[in-house]
Scaffold this active site. Structure first.
Site, mmCIF file in Angstrom:
data_model
loop_
_atom_site.group_PDB
_atom_site.id
_atom_site.type_symbol
_atom_site.label_atom_id
_atom_site.label_comp_id
_atom_site.label_asym_id
_atom_site.label_seq_id
_atom_site.Cartn_x
_atom_site.Cartn_y
_atom_site.Cartn_z
ATOM 1 N N ALA A 157 15.118 -25.573 30.071
ATOM 2 C CA ALA A 157 15.134 -27.011 29.796
ATOM 3 C C ALA A 157 13.915 -27.698 30.387
ATOM 4 C CB ALA A 157 16.411 -27.634 30.353
ATOM 5 N N TYR A 182 15.666 -23.699 33.862
ATOM 6 C CA TYR A 182 14.229 -23.430 33.724
ATOM 7 C C TYR A 182 13.786 -23.642 32.282
ATOM 8 C CZ TYR A 182 9.767 -20.946 33.771
ATOM 9 O OH TYR A 182 8.445 -20.603 33.646
#
Length: 259
Positions: free
Chosen positions: A164, A162
């Site tokens: 990233a 998430y």
């Protein structure tokens, strides 16, 4: 919401992905109240109908719903074509809000390819595809507001994927702001925890591992945000009054990243 609050968006056309709930729905409410013509996009026709009823009750104004899965290029193009057809004139999308997003806590060692595809397909691919579909309708004075997360600027435990995905939204915002200058502005909002259906699902998935009170205690302001508070920042960035802001990444996090 103050009845006297004005963003200067009267008569403008706004397209909002993830517009049937949470931050997207709260943004639609504020823009409708400000006199904008609002199109909300989402995957569920049932939730779309519920959102339209809610917006009518709250503002007295009519929004329009268009079914769209932003992870599909064909559906993004079709959604913008429908907006153009309904507008009935040379369409300018004055405001595009990329609010569709998904969240899941999962350690890297447990991730599958399906997890990658699902998270990046909405949070990153969906943001890029809907913006791509809107490009022919973004003209001088238009703006794009992307919704990222505090997780884009600081790491969070147990949700590397998430983080990233939202970090990619921040990078995309900055790059697109350069590509579309000087005619179109592109900015990004990074909210922390917000009291939305997405947060409610997160707490259910946590299965007692932590509570809303636990989350609130992590913030200097000792609470999570409301969707309306984040929507206010989104609308402020979209406002013609903020015509010198582009490439900006604005945190709305109750002081969480201040330390």
């Amino acid at each position: 919401m103050s009845k006297n609050l004005s963003y200067g968006c009267e008569g403008l056309c706004a397209v909002i992905s993830g517009g049937t709930s949470g931050i997207g729905l709260a943004t639609a409410r504020r823009l409708l109240a400000d006199g904008a013509r609002v199109y909300i996009l989402g995957r569920s026709a049932k939730r779309g109908a519920e959102a339209l009823r809610y917006l009518k009750e709250q503002t007295g104004a009519e929004a329009q719903y268009i079914a769209c899965d932003v992870s599909s290029q064909a559906q993004c193009k079709a959604a913008l074509a429908q907006v153009a057809e309904r507008e009935g004139r040379d369409l300018q999308v004055h405001i595009l809000v990329n609010s569709a997003g998904v969240y899941k806590e999962q350690r890297l060692e447990n991730l599958t390819e399906e997890d990658f595809d699902a998270m990046l397909g909405v949070n990153v691919k969906g943001t890029m595809l809907l913006t791509q579909a809107a490009l022919p309708y973004l003209r001088s004075g238009s703006c794009v507001v992307n919704i990222a997360s505090d997780a884009a600027v600081s790491g969070n435990y147990g949700c590397a994927l998430y983080c990233a995905s939202k970090g990619a939204v921040v990078a995309f915002t900055r790059a697109l702001a350069l590509d579309l200058a000087p005619s179109v502005r592109v900015n990004c909002v990074c909210p922390a925890d917000v009291d939305t259906p997405l947060l409610a699902k997160q707490l259910v998935d946590a299965d007692g591992g932590y509570t809303l009170a636990d989350m609130a205690a992590a913030y200097p302001l000792q609470r999570v945000a409301t969707a309306g508070e984040v929507a206010h920042v989104v609308c402020s960035l979209a406002s013609p009054a903020n015509s010198f802001m582009t490439g900006s990444v604005v945190t709305v996090d109750g002081g969480l990243t201040a330390g």
